[in-house]
Design a protein around this motif. Sequence first.
Motif, PDB file in Angstrom:
ATOM      1  N   PRO A   1     -29.778  20.623 -14.830  1.00  0.00           N
ATOM      2  CA  PRO A   1     -28.356  20.922 -14.626  1.00  0.00           C
ATOM      3  C   PRO A   1     -27.604  21.047 -15.938  1.00  0.00           C
ATOM      4  CG  PRO A   1     -28.831  18.632 -14.080  1.00  0.00           C
ATOM      5  CD  PRO A   1     -30.142  19.306 -14.278  1.00  0.00           C
ATOM      6  N   ALA A   2     -26.736  22.055 -16.025  1.00  0.00           N
ATOM      7  CA  ALA A   2     -25.930  22.240 -17.232  1.00  0.00           C
ATOM      8  C   ALA A   2     -24.862  21.169 -17.354  1.00  0.00           C
ATOM      9  CB  ALA A   2     -25.288  23.625 -17.214  1.00  0.00           C
ATOM     10  N   THR A   3     -24.445  20.621 -16.201  1.00  0.00           N
ATOM     11  CA  THR A   3     -23.446  19.552 -16.164  1.00  0.00           C
ATOM     12  C   THR A   3     -24.092  18.297 -15.614  1.00  0.00           C
ATOM     13  OG1 THR A   3     -21.665  21.146 -15.767  1.00  0.00           O
ATOM     14  CG2 THR A   3     -21.210  18.832 -15.243  1.00  0.00           C
ATOM     15  N   ASP A   4     -23.973  17.190 -16.332  1.00  0.00           N
ATOM     16  CA  ASP A   4     -24.612  15.953 -15.898  1.00  0.00           C
ATOM     17  C   ASP A   4     -23.724  14.765 -16.249  1.00  0.00           C
ATOM     18  OD1 ASP A   4     -26.462  14.191 -14.854  1.00  0.00           O
ATOM     19  OD2 ASP A   4     -28.129  14.851 -16.122  1.00  0.00           O
ATOM     20  N   ALA A   5     -24.054  13.621 -15.684  1.00  0.00           N
ATOM     21  CA  ALA A   5     -23.295  12.393 -15.945  1.00  0.00           C
ATOM     22  C   ALA A   5     -23.774  11.743 -17.240  1.00  0.00           C
ATOM     23  CB  ALA A   5     -23.457  11.430 -14.785  1.00  0.00           C
ATOM     24  N   GLN A   6     -22.881  11.034 -17.888  1.00  0.00           N
ATOM     25  CA  GLN A   6     -23.223  10.283 -19.082  1.00  0.00           C
ATOM     26  C   GLN A   6     -23.857   8.946 -18.695  1.00  0.00           C
ATOM     27  OE1 GLN A   6     -22.801  11.479 -22.292  1.00  0.00           O
ATOM     28  NE2 GLN A   6     -22.238  13.380 -21.231  1.00  0.00           N
ATOM     29  N   ALA A   7     -24.721   8.445 -19.563  1.00  0.00           N
ATOM     30  CA  ALA A   7     -25.324   7.140 -19.318  1.00  0.00           C
ATOM     31  C   ALA A   7     -24.241   6.067 -19.276  1.00  0.00           C
ATOM     32  CB  ALA A   7     -26.338   6.816 -20.410  1.00  0.00           C
ATOM     33  N   ALA A   8     -24.431   5.102 -18.387  1.00  0.00           N
ATOM     34  CA  ALA A   8     -23.437   4.037 -18.229  1.00  0.00           C
ATOM     35  C   ALA A   8     -24.150   2.730 -17.917  1.00  0.00           C
ATOM     36  CB  ALA A   8     -22.464   4.398 -17.104  1.00  0.00           C
ATOM     37  N   ASP A   9     -23.398   1.627 -18.034  1.00  0.00           N
ATOM     38  CA  ASP A   9     -23.968   0.320 -17.721  1.00  0.00           C
ATOM     39  C   ASP A   9     -23.983   0.103 -16.217  1.00  0.00           C
ATOM     40  OD1 ASP A   9     -24.300  -0.372 -20.415  1.00  0.00           O
ATOM     41  OD2 ASP A   9     -22.230  -1.088 -20.556  1.00  0.00           O
ATOM     42  N   GLY A  10     -24.962  -0.673 -15.754  1.00  0.00           N
ATOM     43  CA  GLY A  10     -25.026  -1.032 -14.340  1.00  0.00           C
ATOM     44  C   GLY A  10     -25.749  -0.007 -13.502  1.00  0.00           C
ATOM     45  N   LEU A  11     -26.257  -0.458 -12.363  1.00  0.00           N
ATOM     46  CA  LEU A  11     -26.967   0.427 -11.453  1.00  0.00           C
ATOM     47  C   LEU A  11     -25.996   1.338 -10.719  1.00  0.00           C
ATOM     48  CD1 LEU A  11     -29.588  -1.990  -9.835  1.00  0.00           C
ATOM     49  CD2 LEU A  11     -29.865  -0.487 -11.814  1.00  0.00           C
ATOM     50  N   GLN A  12     -26.463   2.546 -10.404  1.00  0.00           N
ATOM     51  CA  GLN A  12     -25.677   3.486  -9.622  1.00  0.00           C
ATOM     52  C   GLN A  12     -26.462   3.890  -8.386  1.00  0.00           C
ATOM     53  OE1 GLN A  12     -24.119   6.663 -12.062  1.00  0.00           O
ATOM     54  NE2 GLN A  12     -23.265   5.251 -13.557  1.00  0.00           N
ATOM     55  N   THR A  13     -25.774   4.511  -7.424  1.00  0.00           N
ATOM     56  CA  THR A  13     -26.384   4.842  -6.139  1.00  0.00           C
ATOM     57  C   THR A  13     -26.255   6.326  -5.843  1.00  0.00           C
ATOM     58  OG1 THR A  13     -25.836   2.641  -5.271  1.00  0.00           O
ATOM     59  CG2 THR A  13     -26.358   4.351  -3.659  1.00  0.00           C
ATOM     60  N   ALA A  14     -27.341   6.908  -5.388  1.00  0.00           N
ATOM     61  CA  ALA A  14     -27.348   8.284  -4.905  1.00  0.00           C
ATOM     62  C   ALA A  14     -27.916   8.277  -3.496  1.00  0.00           C
ATOM     63  CB  ALA A  14     -28.201   9.170  -5.808  1.00  0.00           C
ATOM     64  N   VAL A  15     -27.389   9.135  -2.629  1.00  0.00           N
ATOM     65  CA  VAL A  15     -27.910   9.256  -1.267  1.00  0.00           C
ATOM     66  C   VAL A  15     -28.156  10.731  -0.989  1.00  0.00           C
ATOM     67  CG1 VAL A  15     -27.481   8.867   1.191  1.00  0.00           C
ATOM     68  CG2 VAL A  15     -26.694   7.185  -0.487  1.00  0.00           C
ATOM     69  N   ILE A  16     -29.387  11.046  -0.597  1.00  0.00           N
ATOM     70  CA  ILE A  16     -29.764  12.430  -0.345  1.00  0.00           C
ATOM     71  C   ILE A  16     -30.603  12.532   0.923  1.00  0.00           C
ATOM     72  CG2 ILE A  16     -29.705  13.180  -2.756  1.00  0.00           C
ATOM     73  CD1 ILE A  16     -32.711  12.713  -2.877  1.00  0.00           C
ATOM     74  N   ALA A  17     -30.602  13.714   1.514  1.00  0.00           N
ATOM     75  CA  ALA A  17     -31.427  14.009   2.683  1.00  0.00           C
ATOM     76  C   ALA A  17     -32.152  15.311   2.421  1.00  0.00           C
ATOM     77  CB  ALA A  17     -30.560  14.119   3.935  1.00  0.00           C
ATOM     78  N   GLY A  18     -33.445  15.337   2.748  1.00  0.00           N
ATOM     79  CA  GLY A  18     -34.230  16.545   2.516  1.00  0.00           C
ATOM     80  C   GLY A  18     -35.467  16.579   3.383  1.00  0.00           C
ATOM     81  N   GLY A  19     -35.253  16.491   4.704  1.00  0.00           N
ATOM     82  CA  GLY A  19     -36.390  16.457   5.616  1.00  0.00           C
ATOM     83  C   GLY A  19     -36.797  15.033   5.928  1.00  0.00           C
ATOM     84  N   CYS A  20     -38.026  14.868   6.359  1.00  0.00           N
ATOM     85  CA  CYS A  20     -38.536  13.538   6.715  1.00  0.00           C
ATOM     86  C   CYS A  20     -38.384  12.577   5.549  1.00  0.00           C
ATOM     87  CB  CYS A  20     -40.005  13.645   7.114  1.00  0.00           C
ATOM     88  SG  CYS A  20     -40.809  12.060   7.367  1.00  0.00           S
ATOM     89  N   PHE A  21     -37.811  11.420   5.823  1.00  0.00           N
ATOM     90  CA  PHE A  21     -37.536  10.481   4.724  1.00  0.00           C
ATOM     91  C   PHE A  21     -38.781   9.826   4.154  1.00  0.00           C
ATOM     92  CE2 PHE A  21     -35.579   7.622   8.309  1.00  0.00           C
ATOM     93  CZ  PHE A  21     -36.819   7.456   8.910  1.00  0.00           C
ATOM     94  N   TRP A  22     -39.915   9.916   4.829  1.00  0.00           N
ATOM     95  CA  TRP A  22     -41.142   9.327   4.287  1.00  0.00           C
ATOM     96  C   TRP A  22     -41.469   9.907   2.918  1.00  0.00           C
ATOM     97  CZ3 TRP A  22     -44.429  10.341   9.306  1.00  0.00           C
ATOM     98  CH2 TRP A  22     -44.006   9.462  10.317  1.00  0.00           C
ATOM     99  N   GLY A  23     -41.451  11.230   2.827  1.00  0.00           N
ATOM    100  CA  GLY A  23     -41.794  11.881   1.569  1.00  0.00           C
ATOM    101  C   GLY A  23     -40.714  11.751   0.521  1.00  0.00           C
TER     102      GLY A  23
END
Length: 237
Positions: free
Chosen positions: A39-61
């Motif tokens: 990606p040409a645009t991205d987030a800067q590194a930061a302190d602490g854990l962050q959360t992402a939630v995505i869906a892309g078919g069966c969650f097993w894979g």
Amino acid sequence: MRSLFRRLTLTAAAGALAVTTALIAPTFASEEAVVIPAPATDAQAADGLQTAVIAGGCFWGVQGVYQHTNGVVSAVSGYSGGSKSTANYTAIGTGTTGHAEAVEIKYDPKKISYGKILQIYFSVVHDPTQLNRQGPDTGTQYRSEIFATTPEQKKIAEAYIAQLNAAKVYKKPIATKLGMLQAFYPAEAYHQDYLTLNPRQPYIVYNDLPKIENLKKIFADNYIEKPTLVNAAKATN
């Protein structure tokens, strides 16, 4: 509807593995990975854990891929897009709950960026041009969707989708939905760590293990051999 392939796979787990494999092995195969630009645009590194939630078919894979990704400290299978009352496997199988099979990813932004998580998502996790399906699975619960947890994530995802569409890295436009996360509900315990615990199931063999190999090949710097498992994390808490 829940795919016949997955139903046969679950039947195989009860003792019909050889027969099921013989019947369906020639029919389905994992989606091919696509090498795409970062990606040409991205987030800067930061302190602490962050959360992402995505869906892309069966969650097993999807879960399996991120459990093999460096910088990810937790990847949990679950449901997003619907209400708490229908956040269960039986209900979402009807395709009428609004839920998608999703994965909640907690990551260290000093080790992996949100943009890199999306690059892996669009490259090896699934085919983002498919509408309401992935491989053998059909229905809105298998849709491609990014549930942004912050306005910054939403902007990064929007920009990346536009970038990939403009570059025409896929033969068709990206069908991935994008919105703000309302809630994430963890899936039943038997869905957690499913890929690692069931490596010989035909569904896993033909649809999901190739994704792990593609991660190792295309994103070698981000790949870790030992998966970060949900059950292992619980055991240490």
